[in-house]
Design a protein around this motif. Structure first.
Motif, PDB file in Angstrom:
ATOM      1  N   MET A 118       0.822  -1.193   0.000  1.00 39.97           N
ATOM      2  CA  MET A 118       0.000   0.000   0.000  1.00 39.97           C
ATOM      3  C   MET A 118       0.866   1.257   0.000  1.00 39.97           C
ATOM      4  O   MET A 118       0.517   2.252  -0.615  1.00 39.97           O
ATOM      5  N   SER A 119       2.000   1.194   0.648  1.00 44.88           N
ATOM      6  CA  SER A 119       2.868   2.352   0.777  1.00 44.88           C
ATOM      7  C   SER A 119       3.338   2.935  -0.559  1.00 44.88           C
ATOM      8  O   SER A 119       3.316   4.143  -0.736  1.00 44.88           O
ATOM      9  N   PRO A 120       3.741   2.110  -1.553  1.00 45.38           N
ATOM     10  CA  PRO A 120       4.180   2.725  -2.809  1.00 45.38           C
ATOM     11  C   PRO A 120       3.049   3.444  -3.537  1.00 45.38           C
ATOM     12  O   PRO A 120       3.284   4.435  -4.235  1.00 45.38           O
ATOM     13  N   TYR A 121       1.840   2.977  -3.359  1.00 44.20           N
ATOM     14  CA  TYR A 121       0.722   3.635  -4.032  1.00 44.20           C
ATOM     15  C   TYR A 121       0.319   4.929  -3.331  1.00 44.20           C
ATOM     16  O   TYR A 121      -0.244   5.811  -3.961  1.00 44.20           O
ATOM     17  N   LEU A 122       0.627   5.060  -2.049  1.00 42.07           N
ATOM     18  CA  LEU A 122       0.439   6.348  -1.380  1.00 42.07           C
ATOM     19  C   LEU A 122       1.433   7.369  -1.902  1.00 42.07           C
ATOM     20  O   LEU A 122       1.079   8.532  -2.130  1.00 42.07           O
ATOM     21  N   PHE A 123       2.670   6.940  -2.115  1.00 40.03           N
ATOM     22  CA  PHE A 123       3.663   7.829  -2.713  1.00 40.03           C
ATOM     23  C   PHE A 123       3.228   8.250  -4.119  1.00 40.03           C
ATOM     24  O   PHE A 123       3.362   9.407  -4.499  1.00 40.03           O
ATOM     25  N   THR A 124       2.699   7.288  -4.875  1.00 40.24           N
ATOM     26  CA  THR A 124       2.249   7.580  -6.232  1.00 40.24           C
ATOM     27  C   THR A 124       1.073   8.547  -6.224  1.00 40.24           C
ATOM     28  O   THR A 124       1.036   9.502  -7.005  1.00 40.24           O
ATOM     29  N   ALA A 125       0.125   8.319  -5.339  1.00 41.67           N
ATOM     30  CA  ALA A 125      -1.027   9.219  -5.246  1.00 41.67           C
ATOM     31  C   ALA A 125      -0.593  10.626  -4.832  1.00 41.67           C
ATOM     32  O   ALA A 125      -1.110  11.621  -5.355  1.00 41.67           O
ATOM     33  N   ALA A 126       0.350  10.703  -3.930  1.00 35.01           N
ATOM     34  CA  ALA A 126       0.859  12.016  -3.506  1.00 35.01           C
ATOM     35  C   ALA A 126       1.513  12.745  -4.675  1.00 35.01           C
ATOM     36  O   ALA A 126       1.295  13.947  -4.863  1.00 35.01           O
TER      37      ALA A 126
END
Length: 133
Positions: free
Chosen positions: A1-9
């Motif tokens: 989930m963490s890499p997709y939070l970076f991507t969304a940011a």
């Protein structure tokens, strides 16, 4: 989930800054005497646009788990494509409907925008790859 939070940011930051860039670039194209005011408005808008993504990045760092490199292929590819799109958009806006006497102000504003627009995606990429186990 963490890499997709970076991507969304990164996506939220880039889209927000692109909108603010386009609005202020149109003001510079209309009246080159307003460069200082447009740059001030751009910096304020960029700071506001980056506030939520920075909170998302901090949240992702706090809840980071070790990942394999294979888990980062898609998010990293999305961020790199997003950076390329943002630079293409800025270079395209730099060339469209610019009179010769306004070209220097538009070029200077575009270079500043490129630096600001790539900040959050670069931070996101670096922090994603730090979590690789």
């Amino acid at each position: 989930m963490s890499p997709y939070l970076f991507t969304a940011a990164a996506i939220i930051a880039v889209i927000g800054i692109l909108i603010v860039f386009k609005i202020n670039l149109d003001k510079i194209k209309a009246d080159p005497e307003q460069v200082a005011k447009a740059q001030t408005n751009f910096f304020i808008g960029a700071a506001i646009s980056e506030s939520v993504p920075l909170i998302m990045i901090i949240y992702a760092i706090i809840h980071a788990v070790p990942l394999s490199i294979e888990d980062l292929y898609v998010p990293a590819f999305i961020i790199i494509i997003l950076m390329a799109f943002a630079m293409f958009f800025i270079f395209l806006q730099r060339k469209v409907d610019v009179e010769e006497d306004r070209r220097q102000a538009v070029n200077q504003f575009s270079i500043i925008a490129i630096a600001l627009i790539n900040a959050v995606p670069i931070i996101a990429l670096v922090l994603m790859f730090i979590n690789v186990a």
